[in-house]
Design an enzyme around this catalytic site. Sequence first.
Site, short mmCIF file in Angstrom:
data_model
loop_
_atom_site.label_atom_id
_atom_site.label_comp_id
_atom_site.label_asym_id
_atom_site.label_seq_id
_atom_site.Cartn_x
_atom_site.Cartn_y
_atom_site.Cartn_z
N HIS A 1 0.88 -1.17 0.00
CA HIS A 1 0.00 0.00 0.00
C HIS A 1 0.92 1.22 0.00
O HIS A 1 2.01 1.17 0.57
CB HIS A 1 -0.83 0.10 1.27
CG HIS A 1 -1.70 -1.07 1.58
ND1 HIS A 1 -1.26 -2.16 2.27
CD2 HIS A 1 -3.00 -1.30 1.30
CE1 HIS A 1 -2.25 -3.02 2.42
NE2 HIS A 1 -3.32 -2.53 1.83
N ASP B 1 2.42 1.81 3.36
CA ASP B 1 3.34 0.81 3.94
C ASP B 1 4.77 1.29 3.74
O ASP B 1 5.68 0.94 4.49
CB ASP B 1 3.23 -0.55 3.23
CG ASP B 1 1.88 -1.20 3.40
OD1 ASP B 1 1.19 -0.88 4.36
OD2 ASP B 1 1.52 -2.05 2.55
N MET C 1 2.61 -5.84 -7.64
CA MET C 1 1.28 -5.29 -7.33
C MET C 1 1.40 -4.13 -6.35
O MET C 1 2.24 -4.15 -5.45
CB MET C 1 0.42 -6.40 -6.72
CG MET C 1 -0.97 -5.99 -6.28
SD MET C 1 -1.05 -5.33 -4.60
CE MET C 1 -1.70 -6.71 -3.70
N GLU D 1 -10.90 -6.77 -4.91
CA GLU D 1 -10.89 -7.77 -3.83
C GLU D 1 -12.14 -7.64 -2.96
O GLU D 1 -12.42 -6.57 -2.43
CB GLU D 1 -9.63 -7.57 -2.98
CG GLU D 1 -9.55 -8.50 -1.79
CD GLU D 1 -8.24 -8.36 -1.01
OE1 GLU D 1 -7.30 -7.70 -1.52
OE2 GLU D 1 -8.18 -8.88 0.10
N LYS E 1 -14.71 -8.75 0.29
CA LYS E 1 -14.71 -9.24 1.66
C LYS E 1 -16.10 -8.95 2.22
O LYS E 1 -16.64 -7.86 1.97
CB LYS E 1 -13.63 -8.49 2.46
CG LYS E 1 -13.43 -9.02 3.88
CD LYS E 1 -12.25 -8.30 4.54
CE LYS E 1 -11.99 -8.86 5.93
NZ LYS E 1 -10.88 -8.17 6.60
N GLU F 1 -9.52 -13.64 -2.12
CA GLU F 1 -8.71 -14.05 -0.96
C GLU F 1 -9.37 -15.25 -0.28
O GLU F 1 -10.58 -15.24 -0.02
CB GLU F 1 -8.58 -12.89 0.03
CG GLU F 1 -7.88 -13.33 1.32
CD GLU F 1 -7.45 -12.17 2.22
OE1 GLU F 1 -6.98 -11.14 1.68
OE2 GLU F 1 -7.58 -12.31 3.45
N HIS G 1 -11.48 -14.58 2.87
CA HIS G 1 -12.64 -13.72 2.70
C HIS G 1 -13.84 -14.49 2.18
O HIS G 1 -14.98 -14.25 2.59
CB HIS G 1 -12.31 -12.56 1.75
CG HIS G 1 -11.29 -11.62 2.30
ND1 HIS G 1 -10.88 -10.50 1.63
CD2 HIS G 1 -10.60 -11.63 3.46
CE1 HIS G 1 -9.98 -9.86 2.35
NE2 HIS G 1 -9.79 -10.54 3.47
N ASP H 1 -4.98 -13.60 -3.35
CA ASP H 1 -4.50 -13.44 -1.97
C ASP H 1 -4.61 -14.79 -1.27
O ASP H 1 -5.72 -15.24 -0.94
CB ASP H 1 -5.32 -12.38 -1.22
CG ASP H 1 -4.80 -10.96 -1.47
OD1 ASP H 1 -3.87 -10.80 -2.29
OD2 ASP H 1 -5.32 -10.02 -0.85
N ASP I 1 -11.72 -12.33 10.23
CA ASP I 1 -10.69 -12.57 9.21
C ASP I 1 -9.38 -12.96 9.90
O ASP I 1 -8.74 -12.14 10.55
CB ASP I 1 -10.50 -11.26 8.43
CG ASP I 1 -9.57 -11.41 7.25
OD1 ASP I 1 -9.42 -12.54 6.75
OD2 ASP I 1 -9.01 -10.39 6.83
N ASP J 1 -6.49 -14.51 8.45
CA ASP J 1 -5.24 -14.34 7.69
C ASP J 1 -4.16 -15.32 8.15
O ASP J 1 -3.01 -14.92 8.41
CB ASP J 1 -4.72 -12.89 7.80
CG ASP J 1 -5.64 -11.89 7.12
OD1 ASP J 1 -6.33 -12.26 6.15
OD2 ASP J 1 -5.68 -10.72 7.55
N ASP K 1 -1.35 -13.08 1.54
CA ASP K 1 -1.90 -11.99 2.35
C ASP K 1 -2.30 -12.60 3.69
O ASP K 1 -3.47 -12.92 3.93
CB ASP K 1 -3.10 -11.33 1.66
CG ASP K 1 -3.57 -10.11 2.44
OD1 ASP K 1 -2.90 -9.73 3.41
OD2 ASP K 1 -4.63 -9.54 2.09
C1 GCO Z 1 -7.78 -7.40 4.62
C2 GCO Z 1 -7.43 -7.35 3.17
C3 GCO Z 1 -6.24 -6.51 2.88
C4 GCO Z 1 -6.06 -6.25 1.41
C5 GCO Z 1 -4.99 -5.25 1.22
C6 GCO Z 1 -4.62 -5.05 -0.22
O1 GCO Z 1 -8.67 -8.14 4.94
O2 GCO Z 1 -7.18 -6.68 5.43
O3 GCO Z 1 -7.23 -8.65 2.73
O4 GCO Z 1 -5.11 -7.14 3.42
O5 GCO Z 1 -5.75 -7.41 0.70
O6 GCO Z 1 -5.41 -4.06 1.77
O7 GCO Z 1 -5.57 -4.35 -0.85
MN MN Z 2 -6.33 -9.41 0.99
MN MN Z 3 -7.87 -10.92 4.88
#
Ligand code: GCO
Ligand code: MN
Ligand code: MN
Length: 389
Positions: free
Chosen positions: A57, A60, A91, A184, A186, A220, A223, A248, A258, A260, A289
Amino acid sequence: MTSNNFKPNPEHKFTFGLWTVGNRGRDPFGDATRPSLSPIKMVKELSRLGAYGVNLHDNDLVRIDASPEERNRIVREFKQALDDHGMKVPMATTNLFYDPVFKDGAFTSNDPGVRLYALQKTMRSMDLGAELGAHIYVFWGGREGAEVDAAKDPREALKWNREALNFLCEYSMACGYDYKFALEAKPNEPRGDIYLPTTGAMLGFIATLDHAEMVGVNPEVGHEQMSGLNFYHVVAQAIEAGKLFHIDLNDQKGPRFDQDLRFGSESIKNLFFLVRLLEESYDGPRHFDAHSYRSENEEGVWEFAAGCMRNYLILKQKARQFNEDAEIQALLAEIHSSAPEYSEPLGAYSRDRAEKIKALPLDRTELAAKKLPYERLDQLTVDILFGVR
Ligand code: GCO
Ligand code: MN
Ligand code: MN
């Protein structure tokens, strides 16, 4: 089989977000549990582990309040680190969720000033991504949603979102950036409900854009699993539509917040079919991700990153084993066999073809009697995954 069989290298195209290995273990109930890592250190360590690149991002890398001079210095040093370690940035994306200005959305904020700010921030971030060599631009609308439906008409929100994406497609082309946009989905978190909550919803929305050909999806794992969906099916549909522009990878323990998690740490069978599918029909970056457990220190973060890549490569090897297994292939041939007179493709509609189908002597009892050895097939798959075959 030694662990060397699963050693990642840049040809595998494994990438990590700076925000993933950089995750400090904060959650809504607790503060950071490990110190921050500099982007340069992350590039160095990920390269050592065999990754292909990093994604980011805007913030970041460059803090939101940086002066132009500071921004340029940071970017220069970061590019140097990429060169030194042979790492790419395939990306880039915009942080449209962290700052309080986005508390009620970015492209879908009720406030036109906020919508313009989101557009401005995204254009600047696209400039940054292009400078770093990115060709994929991800849009994750984490704040594009609502808790109070009385406050915003979702049709209006979709219209604003569409206008912004149409504008940004034009911006990308006008600047000669050659970006592909990847949307993306979610279902929720951080908003109570996020608009366009699944990859399927995104695919429907993309068809309404002015430059639909430059826009695809970035599904993802976790998600879609938050919505109880089968990720393998989700990705298959995106591939079949020619829309899998990025992915992702992570993991998740069913519908809940979520998580991850490290790729391949939970949904082993589903991710086995996913990896088999990706290896057959996707050649873009394999982006993780995910983040390490909050209980880990920095050493654990690198264990986590290595584990994501290792699990992918193990599943890839299992896919090869599955494809080469004579008994599995014989079962599949049996399952897919049918009477030759029914095996020709359906073909396009014609009155004649319709009449012929209506007249076929199809015997439903006979069709229903066909043996389907799915128990055996699934057990063989499980035997492979358990490592006993
Ligand atoms: C989340 C998302 C993020 C995005 C990221 C890239 O749930 O936090 O997955 O990690 O993927 O902001 O756009
Ligand atoms: Mn993501
Ligand atoms: Mn996520």
